[in-house]
Scaffold this active site. Structure first.
Site, PDB file in Angstrom:
ATOM      1  CG  HIS A 150      29.419 -22.731  19.675  1.00  0.00           C
ATOM      2  ND1 HIS A 150      29.527 -22.666  18.385  1.00  0.00           N
ATOM      3  CD2 HIS A 150      30.520 -23.623  20.034  1.00  0.00           C
ATOM      4  CE1 HIS A 150      30.653 -23.079  17.856  1.00  0.00           C
ATOM      5  NE2 HIS A 150      31.414 -23.888  19.045  1.00  0.00           N
ATOM      6  NE  ARG A 197      16.903 -28.964  15.632  1.00  0.00           N
ATOM      7  CZ  ARG A 197      17.302 -29.823  16.428  1.00  0.00           C
ATOM      8  NH1 ARG A 197      18.711 -30.328  16.863  1.00  0.00           N
ATOM      9  NH2 ARG A 197      16.504 -30.276  17.436  1.00  0.00           N
ATOM     10  CB  THR A 257      27.382 -21.258   9.746  1.00  0.00           C
ATOM     11  OG1 THR A 257      26.590 -22.189  10.185  1.00  0.00           O
ATOM     12  CG2 THR A 257      28.576 -20.960  10.705  1.00  0.00           C
ATOM     13  CE  LYS A 291      26.579 -23.464   5.994  1.00  0.00           C
ATOM     14  NZ  LYS A 291      26.086 -24.563   6.814  1.00  0.00           N
TER      15      LYS A 291
END
Length: 855
Positions: free
Chosen positions: A383, A575, A682, A686
């Site tokens: 990741h 974040r 991600t 959305k």
């Protein structure tokens, strides 16, 4: 003769309905739900409607829905055992689940009857849904991805288990004090969790410390401290297919014999208190700041997760026999054909040596047999390519905490380096670079290297990310194992991220396409012809405006800020980290403010800039960026010259539930990380699915989003990955300060304390980073970003054209379904096929064929 075998067909049907908990399709479904709801309110919670709170009503409804799941849950596992299917074990230290109630009733197809049942009691379903605590068992994208994958695996009929940790405290609750982030504990279990079922019978024993003894070739790990891993199961419903999978979360408990010596010495209090040492393992989720820092408790959590999960998987494998469960499998030859372990980042990488230990020390296999099984069973998802985020554990810590595991890692590395030397004779520098054991003054274990060596498949999470893995951080491994590396571009579940959070848009799409798109998101391409239908576009704009009104009401209530719903809702939620460049967004806000102040009567496109996200508690710079944005908001929002033209809102305590409010209302999605630093993203998907336009760099999945939607339908700016290294070689950020007047004005204001009148030097460290240590190239991309934002403003002036572009983005978002991602994992890594068949509901077929199962 068994009870079931001696029953009539009517008896069987009644028993099936009883086992299911609710008589689905039997009589009036609404009445069944009302009956179960009252039963739980009265007999489980011991309340009546006159003295019950909305929290009580929520728990009664959640337990009613869980009853609805129970028969499907049993039927699903009977099916898996009968067919002897391959099981997917998804190992993840984080599952950012959020709320469960609404998502579950939508996946079960019972939303309307639940609404009607609650309405008959004078209750509102949405108010009860708001009573549920977020299961914040994740920091952000990695944990939310894991939750989306659970939904997709159930929807695709895969026999999947999510394995994680049941943290007592999830990701901290964020509050603001004078503009600064303050962390508060998130005791999400304080009111209980109605979804989970504890499975004491499947408790596992996990070992720490001790010593390794070799007696005539027989290895024993002795004198260990044992911690019990108690499983708590939460059901995960597939979408309208009657499949119910499970996420199994482990809670740490001390065994009864823990520190028995203290009891014998009469120190009862110390003995009891010291149990907390063991139970602290599942106490709290570590906040992630993308900066790895080795901590003993974190290593304990990682091993606790993998040891308990692997033991559980082996137990279930041994109990599995086609059609029979009371015959134990004794051969492990089929193990890789019946189980797959997916490692979600390096956190579960200890699964590789732990599986070797279990197969050799417990099951008595040779090294060669155990390695063949381990390698074929494990696969690793990476990741991040940020070097500072890659896990490295000191060998001294491992030797103390997990001595047997360290021995196995050393031998894995020994055999691997023999293979490296055979492939690349004489290249000792390459051998050093590829070693799992990084030798220095303080030797460390490189967990990414361990994960690659022990896995048959390694994947990145967006095409550019996977390519960068092969050409940069793991280049040596790719040259040695080119067939091992794959790409699996991330995806999101359209159930939660459209059906749940944006029902009006979902209904509009279903009205035109039917509901097949929910399971096959690629069907959204059929919306493209409506880009020329002004009536359709008008409805799309009305839905967006309604969503903006709801968010504006929330902002007014929560923060007392009155935002202009006709302004661009410009949103960056993720974040807080330097590489995500919230600081670039702050500089843009300063520029807009200065433009208004310098020429108050000039034309101006109104804008509401929203930033949300948590900074890791120890991440000073990230916290300072939050403080800066809040200081900007305090001044700008109260400036009469600015008025409704520009507002800034920091969206406090960003989490899944808040995202469900924000994302449907956004006009502009900020995805502005430095190219080559964001693995995928991600959140970008959305926003796209919900009709927001993206401003972003060619980074992560933004690249594939631009390909799908067309670059003319996305706002791309900034340096590209192949340009970054060249710029950094001779980078002088102060040059941009000299050349760009608006940037210079913004920097000077920060330096002079204009935005911090109470402490003039408050933001000097941010200024110093920008001027002299601008690692993430904020200054270099500043002008391109400002110019791109001007293009955004120009486009927003034409509502019909803007709406058409939004529609084309929605239509192009089909690739970014987690269902597509999981299909690729299934076929190309796990060697299983998705199953779109619907399992019969408990009321649709008697349970006479049922078999007992180990859950």
């Amino acid at each position: 003769m068994s009870t079931l075998a001696g029953s009539t067909s009517d008896d069987l049907r009644r028993k099936a309905i009883s086992i299911s908990g609710i008589g689905a399709h039997e009589g009036n479904e609404e009445e069944s739900i009302k009956k179960q709801f009252n039963r739980h309110l009265h007999y489980t919670l011991v309340k009546d409607r006159s003295n019950a709170s909305n929290k009580d009503f929520f728990h009664a409804l959640a337990l009613t829905v869980r009853d609805y799941l129970s028969g499907r849950w049993l039927r699903t596992y009977q099916h898996y055992y009968r067919e002897d299917v391959k099981r997917i074990c998804y190992l993840s230290l984080e599952f950012y689940i959020g709320r469960t109630l609404k998502n579950t009733i939508i996946n079960l197809g019972i939303q309307e009857v639940c609404e009607a049942a609650m309405k008959s009691f004078g209750l509102k379903l949405d108010e009860l849904e708001d009573m549920e605590e977020d299961a914040g068992l994740g920091n952000g994208g990695l944990g939310r991805l894991a939750a989306c994958f659970l939904d997709s695996m159930a929807t695709l009929g895969l026999a999947a288990y999510g394995y994680g940790i049941r943290y007592d405290y999830g990701i901290f609750a964020q509050t603001m004090k004078n503009g600064w982030q303050v962390e508060e504990p998130d005791l999400w279990l304080k009111d209980g969790n109605p979804w989970e079922i504890v499975r004491h019978e499947y408790t596992q024993r996990v070992h720490f410390f001790g010593r390794v003894v070799n007696t005539d070739g027989r290895i024993e790990w002795k004198d260990t401290q044992v911690v019990l891993a108690v499983p708590y199961d939460t059901p995960v419903a597939g979408y309208k297919n009657n499949v119910v999978n499970v996420v199994r979360l482990w809670s740490a408990r001390a065994p009864d014999s823990f520190n028995l010596q203290f009891f014998n010495d009469g120190d009862y209090v110390k003995a009891v208190c010291d149990r907390n040492i063991a139970e602290n393992i599942s106490r709290v989720l570590y906040p992630n700041d993308n900066m790895f820092e080795g901590k003993t408790l974190r290593l304990k959590q990682e091993y606790f997760l993998v040891s308990a999960s692997l033991q559980d998987a082996i137990r279930r494998y041994k109990a599995s026999q086609p059609g029979v469960v009371d015959i134990t499998r004794t051969s492990f030859e089929e193990f890789p054909d019946k189980l797959a372990f997916q490692l979600n980042d390096t956190h579960p990488a200890l699964a590789i040596p732990e599986l070797m230990r279990l197969l050799m020390d417990v099951e008595g296999m040779s090294w060669e047999q155990a390695w063949n099984i381990t390698f074929r069973t494990c696969a690793y998802t990476n990741h991040t390519i940020l070097p500072e985020a890659l896990e490295r554990w000191p060998t001294q810590l491992l030797d103390n905490l997990l001595p047997r595991i360290l021995e196995i890692i050393y031998y894995i590395n020994h055999l691997f380096l023999i293979e490296v030397r055979r492939h690349f004779p004489g290249d000792e520098d390459r051998v050093r670079r590829m070693s799992i054991v990084e030798e220095s003054e303080n030797n460390q274990i490189n967990m990414a290297h361990l994960a690659i060596v022990g896995s048959h498949a390694v994947n990145g999470v967006a095409r550019i990310h996977s390519d960068l893995l092969k050409t940069t951080v793991f280049r040596d491994f790719y040259e040695m194992f080119p067939g091992r590396f794959q790409n699996k571009t991330n995806g999101i579940t359209p159930r939660r991220w459209l059906l749940v959070c944006n029902p009006d848009l979902a209904s509009l799409i279903t009205e035109r396409l039917g509901d097949g798109w929910v399971n096959h998101l690629g069907e959204l391409r059929q919306l493209e012809p409506y880009a020329e239908d002004e009536n359709f576009l008008q409805r799309l704009m009305e839905i967006k405006e309604n969503n903006k009104l709801h968010l504006a009401e929330y902002i007014q209530t929560k923060y007392g800020v009155n935002v202009n719903v006709h302004s661009i809702f410009d949103v960056q939620v993720k974040r807080i980290h330097e590489y995500k460049r919230q600081l670039l967004n702050c500089l843009h806000a300063i520029v807009l403010y200065n433009r208004i102040k310098n020429n108050p009567n000039a034309p101006f496109t109104p804008r509401t800039i929203m930033i949300g996200g948590k900074a890791a508690p120890g991440y000073h710079t990230a916290k300072k960026i939050i403080k800066l944005f809040n200081n900007l908001a305090r001044r700008i929002n109260n400036d009469v010259d600015v008025g409704s033209k520009l507002k800034l809102v920091f969206l406090e305590n960003y989490r899944v539930t808040l995202a469900e409010k924000i994302i449907p209302a956004a006009d502009l999605s900020e995805q502005i990380s430095t190219a080559g630093t964001e693995a995928s993203g991600t959140g970008n998907m959305k926003f796209m699915l919900n009709g927001a336009l993206t401003i972003g760099t060619l980074d992560g999945a933004n690249i594939e989003m631009a390909e799908e939607a067309g670059e003319e339908n996305i706002f791309i700016f900034g340096l590209k990955v192949h340009e970054i290294n060249g710029v950094r070689r001779n980078y002088n950020p102060s040059r941009f300060y000299d050349e760009l007047p608006e940037l210079r004005e913004a920097i000077d204001q920060l330096r002079a304390g204009f935005w911090s009148p109470d402490q003039s030097d408050l933001f000097m460290d941010l200024v110093d980073n920008l001027m002299h240590h601008d690692h993430y190239l904020v200054m270099a991309d500043f002008k391109a970003y400002i110019d791109c934002q001007a293009r955004v403003e120009a486009a927003y002036q034409d509502p019909l054209k803007w709406s058409r572009t939004c529609l084309l983005n929605i239509a192009a978002s089909g690739k970014f379904s987690a269902d597509r991602t999981i299909e690729e994992y299934a076929r190309e890594i796990w060697d299983v096929k998705p199953n779109y068949h619907v399992i019969p509901a408990p009321s649709e077929r008697p349970l006479a064929e049922s078999i007992g199962v180990d859950m």
